[in-house]
Design an enzyme around this catalytic site. Structure first.
Site: not given
Ligand code: FPP
Length: 243
Positions: A12, A29, A123
């Protein structure tokens, strides 16, 4: 030393990380995906058996279409670029989630990655995509209810083992440790059944700044804890409550 088999991560903070730098959320992202790649490699290098990453929740579909479409592209790009690397590192790729909601080309990339790494024995990395724990449990209940109404299962036969076997995670042990970044203290519909006895590690670090040092710190913190599974210390041997 306490055995650590399965780490699950709620990655997150990508959006906030980007906004703090006056960049679009997509920038966070992209960096987040790079960090995920590093953590997967590291988990494999240290001999972890299972890693589950919350990559896209059922609720993430409600984000603006442009962000959803960007996350889908990122996922597709990751799978296309990384499947061969996963295979070479003996890492098995798996997924949980309502995959039928994903665009067809992403479903194909997922199938390809799963098939290519099917026989890998190191893994096992599982991406939770279009995943929600409530949806998963609801579907498991529906499957069992259907078996009851078909006369294949008696109500008296329904138990935790049966419910567990009808979850998307049936083939995997429960997480020992759940890490959540970005200073939030929630499960956000992630593996709620499976985390009943997991240990938690909350970090203030935003996911794009998370690294292998902090990952190791979380693992070491886990190893120093006492897991009693609701029992008394004296009753605990090396047993596990995993099914
Ligand atoms: C949370 O950050 C993250 C997500 C919604 C998606 C997680 C995705 C990734 C780490 C990238 C994709 C991964 C791969 C391996 C392709 P947020 O957008 O909710 O952040 P915020 O809470 O600060 O808004």
């Amino acid at each position: 030393m306490k055995k650590l088999n399965h780490v699950a991560i709620i990655m997150d903070g990508n959006g906030r990380w980007a906004q703090m730098r006056n960049k679009p959320r997509a920038f966070g992202h992209i960096k987040g995906a790079r960090v995920a790649k590093k953590i997967i490699t590291h988990a494999s290098d240290i001999g972890l058996k299972y890693l589950t990453l919350y990559a896209f929740s059922s609720e993430n579909w409600l984000r603006p279409a442009i962000e959803v479409s960007f996350l889908m592209k990122l996922l597709d790009r990751y799978l296309k670029k990384e499947t061969e690397n996963l295979f070479k590192k003996n890492i098995k790729f798996s997924v949980i989630g309502e995959l039928e909601k994903l665009p067809m080309h992403i479903q194909s990339s997922i199938d390809y990655a799963k098939n290519r790494t099917r026989d890998c024995t190191g893994l096992e990395v599982c991406f939770a995509i279009s995943y929600g724990s409530r949806q998963e449990i609801t579907n498991a209940v529906k499957k069992i209810a259907t078996q009851v109404s078909n006369g294949e299962v008696q109500v008296s036969e329904i138990d935790e083992v049966m419910l567990n076997q009808n979850l998307m995670t049936a083939a995997r042990p429960d997480p020992d440790l759940v890490i959540r970044t970005s200073g939030e203290y929630r499960l956000s519909n992630f593996l709620m059944w499976q985390c009943a006895y997991s240990e938690f590690f909350f970090s203030d670090t935003l996911w794009p700044d998370f690294d292998t040092v902090e990952f190791d710190h979380a693992c070491n913190s886990y190893r120093s804890r006492h897991r009693r599974f609701g029992k008394l210390e004296s009753a605990i041997h090396a047993e596990s409550i995993n099914y």
